[in-house]
Design an enzyme around this catalytic site. Structure first.
Site, PDB file in Angstrom:
ATOM      1  N   ILE A  28     -21.974 -13.343  18.679  1.00 30.75           N
ATOM      2  CA  ILE A  28     -22.105 -11.917  18.375  1.00 30.75           C
ATOM      3  C   ILE A  28     -23.476 -11.385  18.770  1.00 30.75           C
ATOM      4  O   ILE A  28     -23.593 -10.321  19.362  1.00 30.75           O
ATOM      5  CB  ILE A  28     -21.849 -11.652  16.874  1.00 30.75           C
ATOM      6  CG1 ILE A  28     -20.401 -12.016  16.521  1.00 30.75           C
ATOM      7  CG2 ILE A  28     -22.148 -10.206  16.518  1.00 30.75           C
ATOM      8  CD1 ILE A  28     -20.103 -11.945  15.033  1.00 30.75           C
ATOM      9  N   GLY A  32     -34.782 -13.437  17.377  1.00 31.01           N
ATOM     10  CA  GLY A  32     -35.915 -14.315  17.171  1.00 31.01           C
ATOM     11  C   GLY A  32     -35.678 -15.391  16.124  1.00 31.01           C
ATOM     12  O   GLY A  32     -36.329 -16.430  16.140  1.00 31.01           O
ATOM     13  N   MET A  33     -34.738 -15.148  15.199  1.00 27.89           N
ATOM     14  CA  MET A  33     -34.487 -16.105  14.124  1.00 27.89           C
ATOM     15  C   MET A  33     -33.209 -16.907  14.334  1.00 27.89           C
ATOM     16  O   MET A  33     -32.802 -17.639  13.450  1.00 27.89           O
ATOM     17  CB  MET A  33     -34.398 -15.376  12.788  1.00 27.89           C
ATOM     18  CG  MET A  33     -35.712 -14.818  12.316  1.00 27.89           C
ATOM     19  SD  MET A  33     -36.893 -16.094  11.856  1.00 27.89           S
ATOM     20  CE  MET A  33     -36.149 -16.725  10.367  1.00 27.89           C
ATOM     21  N   VAL A  36     -25.924 -15.378  15.798  1.00 28.46           N
ATOM     22  CA  VAL A  36     -24.812 -15.119  14.892  1.00 28.46           C
ATOM     23  C   VAL A  36     -23.525 -15.207  15.699  1.00 28.46           C
ATOM     24  O   VAL A  36     -23.410 -14.623  16.782  1.00 28.46           O
ATOM     25  CB  VAL A  36     -24.923 -13.738  14.216  1.00 28.46           C
ATOM     26  CG1 VAL A  36     -23.713 -13.469  13.331  1.00 28.46           C
ATOM     27  CG2 VAL A  36     -26.210 -13.637  13.413  1.00 28.46           C
ATOM     28  N   LYS A  51     -24.502 -17.752  10.927  1.00 25.08           N
ATOM     29  CA  LYS A  51     -25.865 -17.588  11.439  1.00 25.08           C
ATOM     30  C   LYS A  51     -26.441 -18.981  11.631  1.00 25.08           C
ATOM     31  O   LYS A  51     -26.515 -19.774  10.693  1.00 25.08           O
ATOM     32  CB  LYS A  51     -26.736 -16.791  10.482  1.00 25.08           C
ATOM     33  CG  LYS A  51     -28.128 -16.552  11.036  1.00 25.08           C
ATOM     34  CD  LYS A  51     -28.932 -15.597  10.188  1.00 25.08           C
ATOM     35  CE  LYS A  51     -30.260 -15.302  10.848  1.00 25.08           C
ATOM     36  NZ  LYS A  51     -31.034 -14.318  10.097  1.00 25.08           N
ATOM     37  N   ASP A 143     -36.644  -8.482   5.201  1.00 18.15           N
ATOM     38  CA  ASP A 143     -36.540  -7.928   6.549  1.00 18.15           C
ATOM     39  C   ASP A 143     -35.542  -6.775   6.576  1.00 18.15           C
ATOM     40  O   ASP A 143     -34.588  -6.783   7.347  1.00 18.15           O
ATOM     41  CB  ASP A 143     -36.129  -9.037   7.531  1.00 18.15           C
ATOM     42  CG  ASP A 143     -36.386  -8.663   8.974  1.00 18.15           C
ATOM     43  OD1 ASP A 143     -37.167  -7.721   9.235  1.00 18.15           O
ATOM     44  OD2 ASP A 143     -35.791  -9.309   9.863  1.00 18.15           O
TER      45      ASP A 143
END
Length: 158
Positions: A28, A32-33, A36, A51, A143
């Site tokens: 999807i 940066g993290m 997904v 995720k 965030d």
């Protein structure tokens, strides 16, 4: 200052092999993290989002914090919060399985568009209610931004 992590997420078919209980069908988004994915939880035949974080986030202290946060979030049940179903490790990459929201992010839904004032207020109220519920349980989202708020097809925020 450390170099940014260069994450090359696995293909959906590769991730399906690592996560036996899920049929991963699509990538999807990446960021940066991590990444997904869209998937189906095979045992319950329900759509989920997964995720996946890079291996670089897999040190022991991070894993313990990730696990504790996943457990705390899974205890929450609120219409404006995404449900958490599972978490784990896929070949050294931490992951979390959550409710899949059919819709787009607030960012993508509102970018360069005028939003009716009443609709905007309803979205903001929903966001605040979800955050308040999380805060009451001692969970702070670190965030908050339009790209991290999903809107379902009825424009209800999650």
């Amino acid at each position: 200052m450390s170099d940014p992590i260069q994450f090359s997420p696995p293909e959906p078919s590769e991730l399906s092999e690592l996560l036996g209980g899920y049929e991963v069908t699509s990538l999807i988004a990446t960021g940066g993290m991590g990444a997904v994915y869209g998937a189906t939880q095979i045992s319950l035949d329900r759509p989920v989002a997964i995720k996946l974080l890079p291996k670089e986030f897999g040190d022991t202290s991070f894993r313990e914090q990730f696990q504790a946060e996943a457990r705390a979030m899974a205890k929450l049940n609120h219409v404006n919060l995404i449900g958490i179903y599972d978490y784990g490790d896929a070949n050294g990459m931490p992951y979390i399985v959550m409710e899949r929201v059919a819709g787009k992010s607030l960012y993508h839904s509102s970018y360069n568009k005028a939003i009716d004032q009443t609709a905007a207020v309803e979205i903001i109220i929903g966001i605040c209610r979800g955050l308040s519920h999380a805060h009451d349980a001692g969970i702070i989202h670190r965030d908050i931004k339009p790209s991290n708020i999903l809107l379902d097809p009825s424009a209800k925020p999650k």
